[in-house]
Design an enzyme around this catalytic site. Sequence first.
Site, short mmCIF file in Angstrom:
data_model
loop_
_atom_site.label_atom_id
_atom_site.label_comp_id
_atom_site.label_asym_id
_atom_site.label_seq_id
_atom_site.Cartn_x
_atom_site.Cartn_y
_atom_site.Cartn_z
N PRO A 156 0.82 -1.22 0.00
CG PRO A 156 -0.87 -1.57 1.57
CD PRO A 156 0.46 -2.10 1.12
CB CYS A 157 4.17 2.10 1.50
SG CYS A 157 3.88 1.67 3.22
NE ARG A 158 8.04 0.21 -3.79
CZ ARG A 158 8.96 -0.68 -4.15
NH1 ARG A 158 9.39 -1.59 -3.29
NH2 ARG A 158 9.47 -0.66 -5.35
#
Length: 380
Positions: free
Chosen positions: A282-284
């Site tokens: 989700p960060c990326r």
Amino acid sequence: MKLKLLIAIAIAPFMAIAQKPDFTITGKIGNLNAPAKIYIDYSSEGKGKSDSATFVNGTFKFTGNIAGIASSRMTLSREGIRDKEIYGTKGLGDVIYVSFGKENIQINSADSLYNARWTGSKVYNELQAFDKEVGPTVMTVHHNANVAISRATPEQQKDSLYFKSLDKQVQAFRKSRGEKMLAFAKVNPDSYFALQALSESVSGYGIKSDVILPLFNKLSEPLRLSYTGQGLYKILNSTTVTALGSKAPDFTQKDVNGKAVSLSDFKGKYVLVEFWASWCSPCRAESPNLLKQYAVYKDKGFEILGVSVDHDKAKWIEAIKKDGLTWPQVSDLKGWESDARKVYGISGVPANFLIAPDGKIIGSHLMGEVLNKKLAELLN
């Protein structure tokens, strides 16, 4: 010499018992063979481990030891390259996030890990029931949105209204899940997933501690005293440090070149402190949006400070290069024991804090269109 030998023989059976695996995951996915590989990253009671297995006629096996219930990410790469499968497929990698216990588990699928059927795991069944009650996870929602985008017509993929509509659906799912997780925790105080729901509410939804703490206090004692429970308790009692209007705690960590960088170095600008990790899907997935916002506002007094909770420097640097991140990046490479993470009391990534030029926190957990609107209000 004989005495040492006798002692070694005497303790050998006990060592064998201590090292006996307490979970097994056996799988069969189609008829895959090398170079296809499956990877697992799991953690339990603060201790984590990574492992991988090569397919032989579709079969694979993992064994290991865990202290309690484990949270894990499993990845199937048909090319035997973990990062390429996760991040080089526009969010459509064959990746799942699951929990399991000290169990003998079987996984079966004709085509993919994502569609695999799990048997033999009571914990996994409880996770499925939990997700059915509160709604799909953030990872599932983003995966489904990426599937929709991949199937969109060329006209739709150029239409900003189409993407706004998808983002609206994603935000609606997030809002619904956030509300339902609190309700689940209230009526299921003995469930491990009630504790997980409260942890996710803090890390992924920015729900305030004064809402969560009363629910936490009603959880069963074993849950409250567990490693995860005590970690959450500390975070709930530290959120006043990062409450809106509070002075943002300063910290210093090193960038990719080993140079010390402090948050206070950026005083006078709007700064988004972005906690992330190379292994966090989700960060990326949020990186493309951050790149767009950075391009628009970096010359208008806006800065991003990426704070990684990685422990592998090579993977951290590789992720920065792959995603084309151009803003300052720091890490103390302590993984989840990151000093900055502890100071800011986050229980998961991605997480962020928006800091005003005077050093005060004016926003937190701002993602996607929510972040975009906030920046437009402040900087346009």
